[in-house]
Design an enzyme around this catalytic site. Structure first.
Site, PDB file in Angstrom:
ATOM      1  N   LYS A 126       0.863  -1.191   0.000  1.00  0.00           N
ATOM      2  CA  LYS A 126       0.000   0.000   0.000  1.00  0.00           C
ATOM      3  C   LYS A 126       0.896   1.237   0.000  1.00  0.00           C
ATOM      4  CE  LYS A 126      -4.260  -1.761   1.251  1.00  0.00           C
ATOM      5  NZ  LYS A 126      -4.604  -2.056   2.650  1.00  0.00           N
ATOM      6  N   HIS A 129       1.204   6.739   2.824  1.00  0.00           N
ATOM      7  CA  HIS A 129       0.429   7.985   2.759  1.00  0.00           C
ATOM      8  C   HIS A 129       0.748   8.899   3.952  1.00  0.00           C
ATOM      9  CE1 HIS A 129      -2.422   6.605   5.811  1.00  0.00           C
ATOM     10  NE2 HIS A 129      -2.334   5.422   5.226  1.00  0.00           N
ATOM     11  N   HIS A 132       0.819   7.743   7.598  1.00  0.00           N
ATOM     12  CA  HIS A 132       2.041   7.053   8.009  1.00  0.00           C
ATOM     13  C   HIS A 132       3.184   8.037   8.198  1.00  0.00           C
ATOM     14  CE1 HIS A 132       0.015   3.284   6.418  1.00  0.00           C
ATOM     15  NE2 HIS A 132       0.212   3.081   7.710  1.00  0.00           N
TER      16      HIS A 132
END
Ligand code: ARG
Length: 577
Positions: A126, A129, A132
């Site tokens: 993933k 983003h 994070h």
């Protein structure tokens, strides 16, 4: 020497109380005219059976309170107010920082204690983003703060590398995956096939079945599925590491969720043995009524494990491995209940370390009116944010350089813009209490006069430039212990010294509350005090030679202090900009 502490020591002797109690009661008056420190006497009125103003006046006139570095001790209502001797104070504080340099504000409070800081913990396959980014930046800073205070710090990255989505990815990759694309740009390729899986699944239920089967095979350790999963993990991690490297973050341990999956049977046995596991709607759960939280599911009805079980296994593993003093989880506030459940299960199983497990939450990241989430499609990655910030910073610095006619080469500007642009993003995450939501605004975060990293770095560079000029003109700079330092007694000079003196306290408080913003605030205070001083005083052209040298030492001290403060936030300074 720590002035507050010394004052507390004398007061403790006079009042006959423990130093710690006095120390924690000493305040810094809101208005400077009132004094540099204040002691509220009402905390003594009960034990001494006297009114606070009476105590204050008795204390203030005690001869023991006439230390050479106190210029005045007065009573005001129920307070005793202390005024330090500005010259002696300046000499003491600047001598300290110019001797200690980067070790200024170090302490030994953590000697022999291990603090685990878990942060970042992105999910394999993933995008990384901005949510994070929040944990990464706060956690990175906390790790540095604890280290400064003498703790042994272990940086843990609890990768999201396990779960049913990997069954989906394996199915999707076998159908539509492109090995080259995976090698080149793993996360985008995995995201592409993941999204496609969900689209096609709507009309083709065999996909769901295949994904389930692949996850089962993965859990059983079948080699073909394991190999694919390992490839996804490794390639994703490589991309995360690029980001970590760019912002100067590193980890000691990358044990992700998968690492704990084979340790779960042990957890289940242990909970069973303690009689904590009960069946509820087919699932195995631990009831947590006593903790006023919903039951924690350990095994789902189909026997598969969940996120929480892996966290319980991981906490046990962490304690066995590190015997931590604190086990900190820097994870978004929406997971507060999850951690409450995990810690409660540990507590109900009788593990006393449960109380040393701490969830350090943080708010949401917003950009204009959007909430970021991978599921909502409009993903803003940290990479994109850094790219944009660096590019914008480059333009600002280039324009400034042109206006000032400096000889900075494009390469130099690029190097500076990289540090300042990244610093600007990082500062945005640490400038306020971590539980507050962040609203990104370029204008605000790149304001060279605002509460920003560029402002701090600019202030640092400005002070460095004065020091360079002094060197060119062979002007001497006071060194630790020089009497000349005692000439720094103007209000502006005093404010700078004072702000430097407040930094160590801010570091300790930042650790105690897991709030890096306290350091951001203290550092910004130093920069503001310095700029006020800078704008109102001539430094290089001063005619009092002793004071001129002392002012340069003040510039040097400010540089050291800003470097310490920004360093703890993970932000680098530059020598000029
Ligand atoms: N990977 C999770 C996420 O991205 C965060 C993991 C938090 N850490 C933990 N020990 N549960 O939401």
């Amino acid at each position: 020497m720590n002035y507050k502490e010394e004052t507390a020591k004398i007061l403790a002797e006079v009042a006959g109380l423990p130093v710690e109690q006095i120390l924690s009661a000493i305040e810094i008056p809101p208005q400077r005219e009132l004094g540099d420190y204040a002691f509220p006497c009402f905390i003594l009125s009960k034990s001494l059976r006297k009114a606070p103003p009476v105590i204050a006046s008795e204390l203030a006139s005690d001869p023991r309170l006439s230390a050479p570095w106190l210029s005045k001790v007065v009573c005001a209502g129920g307070y005793v107010n202390f005024f330090v001797d500005k010259g002696e104070y300046a000499k003491e504080i600047l001598s300290q920082i110019l001797t200690l340099r980067n070790s200024y504000a170090n302490s030994t409070e953590g000697t022999g204690k291990t603090v685990l800081v878990e942060f970042s913990s992105p999910n394999i396959a993933k995008p990384f983003h901005v949510g994070h980014a929040f944990t990464t930046i706060i956690g990175h800073s906390l790790a540095k703060i604890y280290q400064k205070l003498g703790y042994d710090v272990v940086r843990m990255n609890h990768l999201g590398d396990y779960g049913t989505q990997f069954g989906k990815l394996i199915t999707a990759f076998r159908l539509w995956g492109d090995e080259n694309a995976l090698r080149e740009d793993a996360i985008n390729e995995l995201l592409r096939i993941y999204v496609k899986f969900h689209e096609v699944e709507k009309s083709d239920p065999t996909l769901t079945e295949s994904a389930r089967e692949n996850f089962r095979r993965l859990e059983n350790g079948e080699s073909a599925e394991m190999a694919l999963w390992e490839e996804f993990r490794e390639l994703s991690l490589k991309e995360f590491e690029k980001i970590y490297q760019r912002i100067g973050v590193s980890f000691d341990n990358y044990n992700g969720e998968s690492y704990y999956s084979d340790k779960i049977p042990e957890v289940v046995d242990m909970l069973k043995e303690k009689g904590l596991l009960v069946e509820s709607e087919g699932a195995q759960v631990v009831m947590l009524d006593a903790y006023k939280v919903p039951p924690c599911i350990i095994l789902k009805s189909d026997g598969t494990t969940i996120y929480a079980s892996r966290d319980i296994a991981s906490a046990l593993y962490r304690y066995e491995t590190y015997h931590f003093y604190k086990n900190i989880y820097v994870v978004g506030t929406p997971q507060a209940l999850h951690f409450k459940q995990v810690f409660s299960v540990l507590d109900s199983a009788g593990f006393s370390f449960a109380k040393d497990c701490i969830h350090v939450g943080f708010g949401l990241v917003k950009f204009a009116d959007m909430k970021f989430s991978t599921r909502e499609g409009n993903i803003i990655t940290l990479d994109a944010l850094l790219e944009e910030s660096v590019a914008k910073t480059y333009e600002i610095i280039k324009t400034n350089a042109e206006q000032r006619n400096t000889d900075m080469s494009p390469e130099e500007i690029k190097e500076i813009a990289e540090k300042v642009g990244i610093g600007a993003v990082m500062y945005t995450f640490v400038k306020s209490g971590r539980e507050r939501d962040i609203i990104f605004s370029w204008e605000e975060m790149l304001d060279f006069e605002g509460d920003t990293a560029p402002y701090l770095i600019y202030t640092y560079a400005r002070a460095r430039s004065i020091l360079r000029k002094a060197k060119e003109q062979s002007i001497s700079i006071s060194t630790p212990g020089d009497e000349s330092l005692a000439t720094l007694i103007s209000e502006e000079e005093f404010a700078v010294v004072r702000s430097i003196d407040e930094l160590p306290d801010a570091v300790a408080k930042a650790a105690a509350s897991n709030e890096p913003f306290m350091i951001a605030r203290a550092t910004a205070q130093i920069a503001r005090a310095f700029n006020r001083f800078y704008n109102n005083s001539s430094i290089l052209s001063g005619t009092d030679m002793a004071n001129r040298s002392a002012r340069l030492a003040l510039c040097e001290s400010v540089c050291e202090a800003i470097a310490v403060g920004t360093g703890l936030l993970g932000i680098s300074v530059v020598e000029r900009m």
